[in-house]
Design a protein around this motif. Structure first.
Motif, PDB file in Angstrom:
ATOM      1  N   THR A  37       0.850  -0.634   0.154  1.00 34.75           N
ATOM      2  CA  THR A  37      -0.049   0.019   0.054  1.00 34.75           C
ATOM      3  C   THR A  37       0.808   1.659  -0.097  1.00 34.75           C
ATOM      4  O   THR A  37       0.176   2.099  -0.032  1.00 34.75           O
ATOM      5  CB  THR A  37      -0.897   0.249   1.101  1.00 34.75           C
ATOM      6  N   GLU A  38       2.272   1.299  -0.309  1.00 34.93           N
ATOM      7  CA  GLU A  38       2.920   2.493   0.208  1.00 34.93           C
ATOM      8  C   GLU A  38       4.163   2.448  -1.478  1.00 34.93           C
ATOM      9  O   GLU A  38       3.456   3.740  -1.568  1.00 34.93           O
ATOM     10  CB  GLU A  38       4.204   2.141   1.250  1.00 34.93           C
ATOM     11  N   THR A  39       4.188   1.557  -2.086  1.00 31.19           N
ATOM     12  CA  THR A  39       4.506   1.932  -3.419  1.00 31.19           C
ATOM     13  C   THR A  39       3.780   1.699  -4.368  1.00 31.19           C
ATOM     14  O   THR A  39       3.667   2.421  -5.532  1.00 31.19           O
ATOM     15  CB  THR A  39       5.505   0.769  -3.480  1.00 31.19           C
ATOM     16  N   GLY A  40       2.618   0.659  -4.305  1.00 31.75           N
ATOM     17  CA  GLY A  40       1.722   0.588  -4.566  1.00 31.75           C
ATOM     18  C   GLY A  40       2.004  -0.826  -6.156  1.00 31.75           C
ATOM     19  O   GLY A  40       1.648  -1.179  -6.692  1.00 31.75           O
ATOM     20  N   ASP A  41       3.592  -1.194  -4.968  1.00 28.38           N
ATOM     21  CA  ASP A  41       3.259  -2.888  -6.057  1.00 28.38           C
ATOM     22  C   ASP A  41       3.078  -3.827  -5.622  1.00 28.38           C
ATOM     23  O   ASP A  41       2.567  -3.835  -4.887  1.00 28.38           O
ATOM     24  CB  ASP A  41       5.186  -2.383  -5.897  1.00 28.38           C
ATOM     25  N   VAL A  42       3.690  -5.171  -6.455  1.00 30.35           N
ATOM     26  CA  VAL A  42       2.814  -6.368  -6.217  1.00 30.35           C
ATOM     27  C   VAL A  42       4.192  -6.874  -4.697  1.00 30.35           C
ATOM     28  O   VAL A  42       5.021  -6.956  -5.173  1.00 30.35           O
ATOM     29  CB  VAL A  42       3.211  -7.230  -7.037  1.00 30.35           C
ATOM     30  N   ALA A  43       3.278  -6.870  -3.209  1.00 34.33           N
ATOM     31  CA  ALA A  43       4.616  -7.631  -2.625  1.00 34.33           C
ATOM     32  C   ALA A  43       4.316  -9.162  -2.568  1.00 34.33           C
ATOM     33  O   ALA A  43       5.880  -9.252  -2.337  1.00 34.33           O
ATOM     34  CB  ALA A  43       3.796  -6.791  -1.130  1.00 34.33           C
ATOM     35  N   LYS A  59      -0.465 -24.998   4.134  1.00 33.61           N
ATOM     36  CA  LYS A  59       0.122 -23.909   4.667  1.00 33.61           C
ATOM     37  C   LYS A  59       0.305 -23.293   2.485  1.00 33.61           C
ATOM     38  O   LYS A  59       0.242 -23.590   1.702  1.00 33.61           O
ATOM     39  CB  LYS A  59       1.496 -24.826   3.712  1.00 33.61           C
ATOM     40  N   TYR A  60       0.612 -21.733   3.166  1.00 28.58           N
ATOM     41  CA  TYR A  60       0.571 -20.918   2.079  1.00 28.58           C
ATOM     42  C   TYR A  60       1.742 -20.085   1.572  1.00 28.58           C
ATOM     43  O   TYR A  60       2.186 -20.433   2.773  1.00 28.58           O
ATOM     44  CB  TYR A  60      -0.356 -19.620   2.205  1.00 28.58           C
ATOM     45  N   LEU A  61       2.174 -19.828   0.376  1.00 35.05           N
ATOM     46  CA  LEU A  61       3.351 -20.147   0.506  1.00 35.05           C
ATOM     47  C   LEU A  61       3.349 -18.620  -0.090  1.00 35.05           C
ATOM     48  O   LEU A  61       2.802 -18.382  -1.326  1.00 35.05           O
ATOM     49  CB  LEU A  61       4.330 -20.788  -1.417  1.00 35.05           C
ATOM     50  N   ALA A  62       3.850 -17.550  -0.516  1.00 39.89           N
ATOM     51  CA  ALA A  62       4.546 -16.423  -0.162  1.00 39.89           C
ATOM     52  C   ALA A  62       5.554 -16.199  -1.570  1.00 39.89           C
ATOM     53  O   ALA A  62       6.794 -15.951  -0.673  1.00 39.89           O
ATOM     54  CB  ALA A  62       4.158 -15.629   0.851  1.00 39.89           C
ATOM     55  N   LEU A  63       5.381 -16.072  -2.691  1.00 36.68           N
ATOM     56  CA  LEU A  63       6.013 -15.619  -3.637  1.00 36.68           C
ATOM     57  C   LEU A  63       5.807 -14.324  -4.569  1.00 36.68           C
ATOM     58  O   LEU A  63       5.598 -13.941  -4.525  1.00 36.68           O
ATOM     59  CB  LEU A  63       6.295 -16.612  -4.499  1.00 36.68           C
ATOM     60  N   PRO A  64       7.845 -13.718  -4.576  1.00 37.43           N
ATOM     61  CA  PRO A  64       7.353 -12.535  -5.517  1.00 37.43           C
ATOM     62  C   PRO A  64       6.990 -12.811  -6.598  1.00 37.43           C
ATOM     63  O   PRO A  64       7.331 -14.356  -7.533  1.00 37.43           O
ATOM     64  CB  PRO A  64       9.124 -12.086  -5.131  1.00 37.43           C
ATOM     65  N   TRP A  65       6.348 -11.648  -7.581  1.00 40.29           N
ATOM     66  CA  TRP A  65       5.701 -11.667  -8.925  1.00 40.29           C
ATOM     67  C   TRP A  65       6.975 -12.124  -9.753  1.00 40.29           C
ATOM     68  O   TRP A  65       6.988 -13.047 -10.394  1.00 40.29           O
ATOM     69  CB  TRP A  65       5.530 -10.005  -8.851  1.00 40.29           C
ATOM     70  N   GLU A  66       8.192 -11.899  -9.200  1.00 35.27           N
ATOM     71  CA  GLU A  66       9.101 -12.351 -10.901  1.00 35.27           C
ATOM     72  C   GLU A  66       9.874 -13.860 -10.558  1.00 35.27           C
ATOM     73  O   GLU A  66      10.327 -14.003 -11.115  1.00 35.27           O
ATOM     74  CB  GLU A  66      10.744 -11.277  -9.633  1.00 35.27           C
ATOM     75  N   SER A 102       3.509  -4.668  10.088  1.00 36.67           N
ATOM     76  CA  SER A 102       4.285  -4.235   8.796  1.00 36.67           C
ATOM     77  C   SER A 102       4.681  -5.404   8.052  1.00 36.67           C
ATOM     78  O   SER A 102       5.121  -6.404   8.779  1.00 36.67           O
ATOM     79  CB  SER A 102       5.155  -3.500   9.738  1.00 36.67           C
ATOM     80  N   GLN A 103       4.904  -5.080   6.816  1.00 35.46           N
ATOM     81  CA  GLN A 103       4.878  -6.247   6.215  1.00 35.46           C
ATOM     82  C   GLN A 103       6.752  -6.255   5.868  1.00 35.46           C
ATOM     83  O   GLN A 103       7.127  -7.678   5.032  1.00 35.46           O
ATOM     84  CB  GLN A 103       3.877  -6.343   4.578  1.00 35.46           C
ATOM     85  N   HIS A 104       7.381  -4.772   6.123  1.00 34.66           N
ATOM     86  CA  HIS A 104       8.325  -4.979   5.031  1.00 34.66           C
ATOM     87  C   HIS A 104       9.385  -6.223   5.470  1.00 34.66           C
ATOM     88  O   HIS A 104      10.581  -6.349   4.563  1.00 34.66           O
ATOM     89  CB  HIS A 104       8.860  -3.851   5.446  1.00 34.66           C
ATOM     90  N   GLN A 105       9.075  -6.312   6.877  1.00 33.50           N
ATOM     91  CA  GLN A 105      10.491  -7.311   6.737  1.00 33.50           C
ATOM     92  C   GLN A 105      10.676  -9.150   6.243  1.00 33.50           C
ATOM     93  O   GLN A 105      10.970  -9.549   5.765  1.00 33.50           O
ATOM     94  CB  GLN A 105      10.762  -7.955   8.118  1.00 33.50           C
ATOM     95  N   PHE A 106       8.847  -9.296   6.740  1.00 34.84           N
ATOM     96  CA  PHE A 106       8.370 -10.457   5.337  1.00 34.84           C
ATOM     97  C   PHE A 106       8.460 -10.536   4.140  1.00 34.84           C
ATOM     98  O   PHE A 106       9.052 -11.069   3.589  1.00 34.84           O
ATOM     99  CB  PHE A 106       7.251 -10.629   6.005  1.00 34.84           C
ATOM    100  N   ILE A 107       8.130  -9.218   3.586  1.00 37.31           N
ATOM    101  CA  ILE A 107       8.381  -9.278   1.729  1.00 37.31           C
ATOM    102  C   ILE A 107       9.891  -9.011   1.887  1.00 37.31           C
ATOM    103  O   ILE A 107      10.610  -9.759   0.877  1.00 37.31           O
ATOM    104  CB  ILE A 107       7.631  -7.783   1.495  1.00 37.31           C
ATOM    105  N   GLY A 108      10.356  -8.079   2.847  1.00 32.43           N
ATOM    106  CA  GLY A 108      12.049  -8.605   2.218  1.00 32.43           C
ATOM    107  C   GLY A 108      12.880  -9.983   2.319  1.00 32.43           C
ATOM    108  O   GLY A 108      13.956 -10.410   2.009  1.00 32.43           O
ATOM    109  N   GLU A 109      11.756 -10.987   3.392  1.00 28.95           N
ATOM    110  CA  GLU A 109      12.695 -12.078   3.630  1.00 28.95           C
ATOM    111  C   GLU A 109      12.247 -13.249   2.127  1.00 28.95           C
ATOM    112  O   GLU A 109      13.067 -13.958   1.550  1.00 28.95           O
ATOM    113  CB  GLU A 109      12.280 -12.372   4.735  1.00 28.95           C
ATOM    114  N   ILE A 110      11.282 -12.625   1.679  1.00 25.08           N
ATOM    115  CA  ILE A 110      10.319 -13.140   0.801  1.00 25.08           C
ATOM    116  C   ILE A 110      11.549 -13.294  -0.576  1.00 25.08           C
ATOM    117  O   ILE A 110      11.861 -13.843  -1.246  1.00 25.08           O
ATOM    118  CB  ILE A 110       8.926 -13.102  -0.003  1.00 25.08           C
TER     119      ILE A 110
END
Length: 124
Positions: A37-43, A59-66, A102-110
């Motif tokens: 919600t801060e950048t508008g990018d896919v987290a 389990k759900y997996l969280a993966l980057p768009w890339e 806050s999702q910043h750490q989680f997104i960074g780890e992914i």
């Protein structure tokens, strides 16, 4: 859905698509797409695993768009650029316990886990 061009793709089109590894192993389906919600990018993209895939249960997996290839030759199939071993130890969460706060750490780890850099947002 899949084309040889880089057109925008709707979340509705992506959600529910089957996901396979490059070796054609069926992994699961796209459950949701989370937007920063801060950048508008896919987290990250939430991947719902098939019950029998790696015996990971709910389990759900969280993966980057890339980490996905949206331009394959099969319609309604998206390829994940990770093998079974990488997915087995991937950051994720239980179906009834989605990440909150806050999702910043989680997104960074992914991003780091899959070998992608998190973009830095410069505030002027």
């Amino acid at each position: 859905m899949n084309t040889e061009y880089n057109f925008p793709i709707s979340c509705r089109t992506v959600a529910g698509c089957d996901v396979k590894t490059i070796k054609e192993e069926s992994v699961g389906t796209i459950k949701d797409i989370m937007v920063d919600t801060e950048t508008g990018d896919v987290a990250y993209i939430v991947l719902e695993l098939h019950r029998d895939f790696l015996n990971l249960g709910n389990k759900y997996l969280a993966l980057p768009w890339e980490a996905f290839d949206f331009h394959g030759q099969q319609r309604k199939v998206i390829l994940v650029k990770a093998d079974k071993e990488k997915l087995e130890n991937a950051p994720g969460f239980e179906k009834d316990s989605w990440p909150v706060g806050s999702q910043h750490q989680f997104i960074g780890e992914i991003k780091s886990y899959y070998g992608y850099d998190r973009r830095k947002v410069l505030i002027e």
